[in-house]
Design a protein around this motif. Structure first.
Motif, PDB file in Angstrom:
ATOM      1  N   GLY A  26      23.751  12.411  17.304  1.00 63.72           N
ATOM      2  CA  GLY A  26      24.444  13.701  17.282  1.00 63.72           C
ATOM      3  C   GLY A  26      23.476  14.833  17.584  1.00 63.72           C
ATOM      4  N   GLY A  27      24.060  15.912  18.066  1.00 67.09           N
ATOM      5  CA  GLY A  27      23.257  17.101  18.345  1.00 67.09           C
ATOM      6  C   GLY A  27      22.544  17.578  17.091  1.00 67.09           C
ATOM      7  N   LYS A  28      23.191  17.389  15.957  1.00 64.17           N
ATOM      8  CA  LYS A  28      22.619  17.859  14.695  1.00 64.17           C
ATOM      9  C   LYS A  28      21.292  17.173  14.403  1.00 64.17           C
ATOM     10  CE  LYS A  28      25.346  19.177  11.070  1.00 64.17           C
ATOM     11  NZ  LYS A  28      26.317  18.944   9.988  1.00 64.17           N
ATOM     12  N   TRP A  74      25.869  29.114  13.837  1.00 65.21           N
ATOM     13  CA  TRP A  74      26.391  27.812  13.408  1.00 65.21           C
ATOM     14  C   TRP A  74      25.756  27.497  12.040  1.00 65.21           C
ATOM     15  CZ3 TRP A  74      24.083  22.509  14.144  1.00 65.21           C
ATOM     16  CH2 TRP A  74      24.981  21.512  13.722  1.00 65.21           C
ATOM     17  N   ASN A  77      29.512  28.547  18.421  1.00 65.79           N
ATOM     18  CA  ASN A  77      30.261  28.212  17.222  1.00 65.79           C
ATOM     19  C   ASN A  77      29.650  29.128  16.155  1.00 65.79           C
ATOM     20  OD1 ASN A  77      31.385  27.170  14.956  1.00 65.79           O
ATOM     21  ND2 ASN A  77      30.505  25.114  15.146  1.00 65.79           N
ATOM     22  N   ASP A 125      21.187  25.703  22.244  1.00 63.47           N
ATOM     23  CA  ASP A 125      22.202  24.731  21.847  1.00 63.47           C
ATOM     24  C   ASP A 125      23.392  24.906  22.783  1.00 63.47           C
ATOM     25  OD1 ASP A 125      24.354  23.425  20.684  1.00 63.47           O
ATOM     26  OD2 ASP A 125      23.833  23.987  18.640  1.00 63.47           O
ATOM     27  N   MET A 175      25.864  22.809  23.343  1.00 63.19           N
ATOM     28  CA  MET A 175      26.868  21.812  22.976  1.00 63.19           C
ATOM     29  C   MET A 175      28.252  22.061  23.592  1.00 63.19           C
ATOM     30  SD  MET A 175      27.150  19.121  21.346  1.00 63.19           S
ATOM     31  CE  MET A 175      25.901  18.763  20.176  1.00 63.19           C
ATOM     32  N   TYR A 176      28.614  23.348  23.766  1.00 58.39           N
ATOM     33  CA  TYR A 176      29.962  23.675  24.267  1.00 58.39           C
ATOM     34  C   TYR A 176      29.951  24.060  25.753  1.00 58.39           C
ATOM     35  CZ  TYR A 176      31.245  23.608  19.345  1.00 58.39           C
ATOM     36  OH  TYR A 176      31.464  23.216  18.051  1.00 58.39           O
ATOM     37  N   SER A 187      29.516  15.116  21.989  1.00 51.42           N
ATOM     38  CA  SER A 187      30.511  15.216  20.912  1.00 51.42           C
ATOM     39  C   SER A 187      31.748  16.018  21.301  1.00 51.42           C
ATOM     40  CB  SER A 187      29.890  15.852  19.668  1.00 51.42           C
ATOM     41  OG  SER A 187      28.858  15.038  19.174  1.00 51.42           O
ATOM     42  N   LYS A 188      31.552  17.213  21.842  1.00 51.23           N
ATOM     43  CA  LYS A 188      32.680  18.131  22.017  1.00 51.23           C
ATOM     44  C   LYS A 188      33.355  17.953  23.379  1.00 51.23           C
ATOM     45  CE  LYS A 188      31.016  19.999  18.181  1.00 51.23           C
ATOM     46  NZ  LYS A 188      31.592  20.291  16.891  1.00 51.23           N
ATOM     47  N   ARG A 245      28.490   9.990  17.538  1.00 53.15           N
ATOM     48  CA  ARG A 245      27.183  10.515  17.129  1.00 53.15           C
ATOM     49  C   ARG A 245      26.094  10.338  18.197  1.00 53.15           C
ATOM     50  NH1 ARG A 245      28.285  13.782  15.505  1.00 53.15           N
ATOM     51  NH2 ARG A 245      26.470  14.324  14.255  1.00 53.15           N
TER      52      ARG A 245
END
Ligand code: PLP
Length: 400
Positions: free
Chosen positions: A99-101, A125, A175, A204, A206-207, A238-239, A247
């Motif tokens: 996961g990015g996290k 975030w 986010n 980041d 992610m989106y 993920s998104k 993950r």
């Protein structure tokens, strides 16, 4: 002396996960609850991606893998960066995590020393400040504003930089706000960073794919190639690929940093799931057309939610460029009284009373460092969103 470590005591559990869990619990108790707190697409993972995972299982690709990613996935990631972002990375410059996290966690834990500062624009975030604090660093918040579309301003960035600044964290589309930086807006920030060679950028992205109205996504290392040597470009499946449960997240940057992140991962989770990695290879290399189809639906939902929330008394909802969140102001309801008789003094009071009165779960802005606002995820069926917005309108109309 307590049993729990000081570093853990410095951080909070994720507020968004806590509220999503509360909504699920109320639902399980039979309450009519609409959960708009979770940040994940309601669309299923595409068939070709699931099939790739099934093939990986059948082929026995079920063992430990290289710590920070199988070569096939690293190659797919390098190809993605070249194709979509004009960025050249070698596989040794790529890190894959669960996961990015985890990727973010690795990057910050591998670099932040006690006393180091990390600039975190608000609203942020939820996990950024806590990961920085877990590493012993100090998050330095730079306040965003509705007037500037929740985007960090160059002058404010300049003021926040000190000799202790290690990183600037950027997140576009964002986010919780959905705000995304245009190329010119990013350039204004990268110009500041050029004057401060000790500051690195953790972007980041992610989106990335979730942008609307012909918005053109760009990322700092692409906008300012002179920052390539001190940028970590983070992303994940993920998104955009509806794969939150699989993950897989990844990042690319200078080899020295990627090696440090692998060292940390080798002593924590070893490697991301082998099966999920093969699914991610297919996600990145396979057909991409479903993203545009999903975005069409997301855009319609965004427009519906923005329009309906702007009709709720005391709520002002700007139109975000991307992601699947809106971040409306609830300034106009602060000071009023809920049907329960409780006063609404903060955005947390607002979401608590909204959940109690109408069964709509949203996340208060304080969790993202900017009040009085709240976040709604519109990654939910359109009819459900319509129902939720009607309930919010009724709730706001009933406040005294
Ligand atoms: C901005 C942002 N970055 C990173 C993540 C983490 O993504 P992942 O689920 O891949 O760990 C999220 C997930 O909510 C996010 O919203």
């Amino acid at each position: 002396m307590g049993f729990i470590s000081d570093s853990l005591n410095r951080i909070q559990p994720s507020a968004t996960i806590a509220i999503s869990n509360k909504a699920m619990q109320l639902k399980a108790e039979g309450r009519d609850v609409i959960g708009l707190a979770a940040g994940e697409p309601d669309f299923d993972t595409p068939r070709n991606i699931k099939d790739a995972a099934i093939r990986a299982i059948e082929a026995g690709k079920t063992k430990y893998t290289a710590v920070d990613g199988i070569p096939e996935l690293k190659k797919a990631i390098c190809d993605k960066f070249r194709r979509e972002n004009g960025l050249d990375y070698k596989p040794a410059q790529v890190s894959v995590g669960s996961g990015g996290k985890q990727v973010l966690f690795n990057a910050l834990l591998a670099t932040v020393n006690p006393g180091d500062e990390v600039i975190v624009p608000t609203p942020y975030w939820v996990s950024y400040p806590d990961i920085v604090m877990l590493a012993g660093g100090t998050p330095v918040f730079v306040a965003g504003s509705l007037a500037h579309g929740f985007k960090l301003q160059a002058a404010d960035l300049e003021k926040a930089i000190t000799p202790r600044t290690k990183w600037l964290i950027l997140n576009s589309p964002s986010n919780p706000s959905g705000a995304a930086y245009s190329e010119a807006e990013l350039k204004a920030l990268t110009d500041v960073l050029l004057r401060h060679p000790h500051v690195w950028v953790l972007t980041d992205d992610m989106y990335e794919h979730l942008v609307y109205d012909d918005f053109r996504f760009t990322t700092p290392a692409q906008v300012e190639p002179r920052l390539y040597e001190r940028t970590l470009t983070m992303n994940g499946v993920s998104k955009s690929y509806c794969m939150t449960g699989w993950r897989i997240g990844y990042a690319a940057g200078p080899e020295m940093l990627i090696k440090a992140m692998a060292k940390l991962q080798s002593q924590s989770t070893s490697n991301p799931s082998s099966i999920s990695q093969w699914a991610a290879v297919e996600a990145l290399n396979g057909p991409q057309d479903f993203i545009a189809a999903n975005n069409k639906v997301f855009k319609q939902r965004r427009d519906l939610v923005v329009a309906m929330l702007n009709q709720a008394r005391g709520i002002t909802c700007p139109v975000p460029e991307g992601a699947f969140y809106v971040y409306p102001s609830c300034q106009g309801v602060i000071g009023k009284t809920a049907p329960s008789g409780n006063p609404i003094r903060t955005d947390e009071d607002f979401v608590t009373e909204l959940l109690a009165a109408e069964g709509v779960a949203a996340v208060h802005g304080a969790a993202f460092g900017m009040s009085p606002f709240f976040r709604i995820s519109y990654a939910t069926a359109t009819e459900v969103l319509e129902d939720a917005c009607k309930r919010i309108q009724r709730f706001c109309g009933n406040l005294r």
